[in-house]
Design a protein around this motif. Structure first.
Motif, PDB file in Angstrom:
ATOM      1  N   UNK A 132       0.798  -1.229   0.000  1.00 31.67           N
ATOM      2  CA  UNK A 132       0.000   0.000   0.000  1.00 31.67           C
ATOM      3  C   UNK A 132       0.833   1.283   0.000  1.00 31.67           C
ATOM      4  N   UNK A 133       2.144   1.174  -0.061  1.00 30.59           N
ATOM      5  CA  UNK A 133       2.980   2.366  -0.108  1.00 30.59           C
ATOM      6  C   UNK A 133       3.131   3.087   1.210  1.00 30.59           C
ATOM      7  N   UNK A 134       2.747   2.446   2.294  1.00 29.61           N
ATOM      8  CA  UNK A 134       2.899   3.042   3.625  1.00 29.61           C
ATOM      9  C   UNK A 134       4.047   2.357   4.351  1.00 29.61           C
ATOM     10  N   UNK A 135       4.850   3.111   5.069  1.00 37.16           N
ATOM     11  CA  UNK A 135       5.953   2.477   5.799  1.00 37.16           C
ATOM     12  C   UNK A 135       5.461   1.778   7.063  1.00 37.16           C
ATOM     13  N   UNK A 136       6.118   0.682   7.391  1.00 32.77           N
ATOM     14  CA  UNK A 136       5.834   0.009   8.663  1.00 32.77           C
ATOM     15  C   UNK A 136       6.697   0.670   9.744  1.00 32.77           C
ATOM     16  N   UNK A 137       6.527   0.313  11.002  1.00 37.64           N
ATOM     17  CA  UNK A 137       7.344   0.941  12.048  1.00 37.64           C
ATOM     18  C   UNK A 137       8.842   0.668  11.919  1.00 37.64           C
ATOM     19  N   UNK A 138       9.216  -0.360  11.163  1.00 35.43           N
ATOM     20  CA  UNK A 138      10.629  -0.706  11.023  1.00 35.43           C
ATOM     21  C   UNK A 138      11.239  -0.271   9.694  1.00 35.43           C
ATOM     22  N   UNK A 185      13.038  -9.515  37.032  1.00 32.90           N
ATOM     23  CA  UNK A 185      12.428  -8.261  37.488  1.00 32.90           C
ATOM     24  C   UNK A 185      11.014  -8.564  37.955  1.00 32.90           C
ATOM     25  N   UNK A 186      10.470  -7.726  38.813  1.00 32.91           N
ATOM     26  CA  UNK A 186       9.081  -7.933  39.230  1.00 32.91           C
ATOM     27  C   UNK A 186       8.126  -7.837  38.033  1.00 32.91           C
ATOM     28  N   UNK A 187       7.004  -8.504  38.161  1.00 33.40           N
ATOM     29  CA  UNK A 187       6.035  -8.565  37.067  1.00 33.40           C
ATOM     30  C   UNK A 187       5.530  -7.183  36.673  1.00 33.40           C
ATOM     31  N   UNK A 188       5.348  -6.285  37.624  1.00 33.40           N
ATOM     32  CA  UNK A 188       4.822  -4.965  37.297  1.00 33.40           C
ATOM     33  C   UNK A 188       5.804  -4.176  36.445  1.00 33.40           C
ATOM     34  N   UNK A 189       7.103  -4.345  36.680  1.00 32.56           N
ATOM     35  CA  UNK A 189       8.106  -3.668  35.853  1.00 32.56           C
ATOM     36  C   UNK A 189       8.096  -4.260  34.444  1.00 32.56           C
ATOM     37  N   UNK A 190       8.028  -5.573  34.385  1.00 31.82           N
ATOM     38  CA  UNK A 190       7.992  -6.243  33.088  1.00 31.82           C
ATOM     39  C   UNK A 190       6.783  -5.798  32.263  1.00 31.82           C
ATOM     40  N   UNK A 191       5.610  -5.761  32.892  1.00 32.93           N
ATOM     41  CA  UNK A 191       4.396  -5.328  32.185  1.00 32.93           C
ATOM     42  C   UNK A 191       4.518  -3.889  31.697  1.00 32.93           C
ATOM     43  N   UNK A 192       5.048  -3.009  32.549  1.00 32.85           N
ATOM     44  CA  UNK A 192       5.190  -1.605  32.163  1.00 32.85           C
ATOM     45  C   UNK A 192       6.224  -1.419  31.051  1.00 32.85           C
ATOM     46  N   UNK A 193       7.281  -2.208  31.065  1.00 30.15           N
ATOM     47  CA  UNK A 193       8.269  -2.139  29.979  1.00 30.15           C
ATOM     48  C   UNK A 193       7.657  -2.593  28.657  1.00 30.15           C
ATOM     49  N   UNK A 226       3.922   1.483  23.111  1.00 25.24           N
ATOM     50  CA  UNK A 226       3.692   2.912  22.905  1.00 25.24           C
ATOM     51  C   UNK A 226       4.805   3.504  22.034  1.00 25.24           C
ATOM     52  N   UNK A 227       6.045   3.130  22.312  1.00 21.83           N
ATOM     53  CA  UNK A 227       7.176   3.613  21.528  1.00 21.83           C
ATOM     54  C   UNK A 227       7.054   3.186  20.071  1.00 21.83           C
ATOM     55  N   UNK A 228       6.645   1.947  19.841  1.00 23.11           N
ATOM     56  CA  UNK A 228       6.458   1.453  18.479  1.00 23.11           C
ATOM     57  C   UNK A 228       5.335   2.210  17.772  1.00 23.11           C
ATOM     58  N   UNK A 229       4.249   2.499  18.470  1.00 16.61           N
ATOM     59  CA  UNK A 229       3.128   3.247  17.878  1.00 16.61           C
ATOM     60  C   UNK A 229       3.542   4.684  17.552  1.00 16.61           C
ATOM     61  N   UNK A 230       4.252   5.329  18.466  1.00 17.79           N
ATOM     62  CA  UNK A 230       4.721   6.695  18.214  1.00 17.79           C
ATOM     63  C   UNK A 230       5.691   6.712  17.033  1.00 17.79           C
ATOM     64  N   UNK A 231       6.557   5.710  16.963  1.00 17.36           N
ATOM     65  CA  UNK A 231       7.492   5.619  15.841  1.00 17.36           C
ATOM     66  C   UNK A 231       6.739   5.440  14.528  1.00 17.36           C
ATOM     67  N   UNK A 232       5.679   4.633  14.541  1.00 20.14           N
ATOM     68  CA  UNK A 232       4.911   4.410  13.315  1.00 20.14           C
ATOM     69  C   UNK A 232       4.208   5.696  12.883  1.00 20.14           C
ATOM     70  N   UNK A 233       3.694   6.454  13.839  1.00 17.56           N
ATOM     71  CA  UNK A 233       3.076   7.735  13.501  1.00 17.56           C
ATOM     72  C   UNK A 233       4.112   8.658  12.849  1.00 17.56           C
ATOM     73  N   UNK A 234       5.307   8.702  13.414  1.00 16.15           N
ATOM     74  CA  UNK A 234       6.388   9.488  12.802  1.00 16.15           C
ATOM     75  C   UNK A 234       6.665   9.006  11.381  1.00 16.15           C
TER      76      UNK A 234
END
Length: 160
Positions: A53-59, A112-120, A126-134
Motif C-alpha cells: 500500500x505504499x505506507x511504511x511500517x514501524x521498522x 524483574x518484578x512482574x509490574x516492571x515487566x508489564x510496564x516495559x 507505545x514507543x512502536x506506535x509513536x514511531x509508526x506515527x512518525x
C-alpha cells in the motif's frame, strides 16, 4: 533489590545452539552493513506493507539507519528511523550476552518484578506506535499508485 541476575546451566543443548546462532546472525548482519552501504547501493524493498500500500511500517528505514549508525552518523540514522540507534545498541548487547553465555556454558536470566515487566512491554508498544506515527507523517517515500494494490485499484476503478 528490584532487579537480579540468575545464572544456571543450560537445560537443553538447543538453548546454547540458539544463542550461538543468534550471536552469529547479529554479527553477520552488522558485518554486512559495515561493508555494504544501502544509501549508495540500495537493495530490494522487503517491507510487505510498503510494497502493498505504499505506507511504511514501524521498522521501515531500519537497514539504512543501522548502516548510518555504523558509520558514526546517529542523527542522520534517526531521520530514516528513530529506533535505529536503540535497535543497534540492543542487538549488540544481546549478541555480547549470548556470546558470554555460550562461552561460559551458563544462562543469565534477568529477573524483574512482574509490574516492571508489564510496564516495559507497554512502553515498548507505545514507543512502536509513536514511531509508526512518525514514519507515516515524515517517511512517505512510495506513492500509493505505484504499489500493486494501487494498480489493482486503478484497474478495477477504470473497468467500471
Amino acid at each position: 533489590m528490584i532487579v537480579r541476575i540468575q545464572k544456571e546451566p543450560f537445560r537443553q543443548r538447543s538453548q546454547r545452539i540458539f544463542r550461538l546462532q543468534g550471536a552469529g546472525f547479529i554479527g553477520l548482519g552488522i558485518g554486512i552493513l559495515a561493508v555494504w552501504n544501502p544509501l549508495t547501493r540500495p537493495g530490494p524493498t522487503v517491507c510487505m506493507l510498503r510494497r502493498a500500500v505504499g505506507l511504511p511500517c514501524p521498522m521501515c528505514g531500519m537497514t539504512r539507519g543501522v548502516a548510518l549508525c555504523l558509520r558514526c552518523h546517529p542523527l542522520e540514522a534517526s531521520l530514516f528511523n528513530p529506533l535505529a540507534v536503540p535497535v543497534l545498541l540492543i542487538a549488540v548487547m544481546l549478541a555480547i550476552k549470548w556470546a558470554i553465555e555460550c562461552g561460559s556454558g551458563r544462562c543469565f536470566h534477568v529477573i524483574v518484578p512482574a509490574w516492571i515487566s508489564r510496564n516495559l512491554i507497554r512502553a515498548g508498544y507505545v514507543l512502536l506506535a509513536v514511531n509508526w506515527i512518525y514514519m507515516l507523517i515524515y517517511r512517505r517515500e512510495d506513492p500509493f499508485a505505484t504499489t500493486w494494490l494501487g494498480q489493482l485499484w486503478t484497474a478495477l476503478a477504470g473497468s467500471s
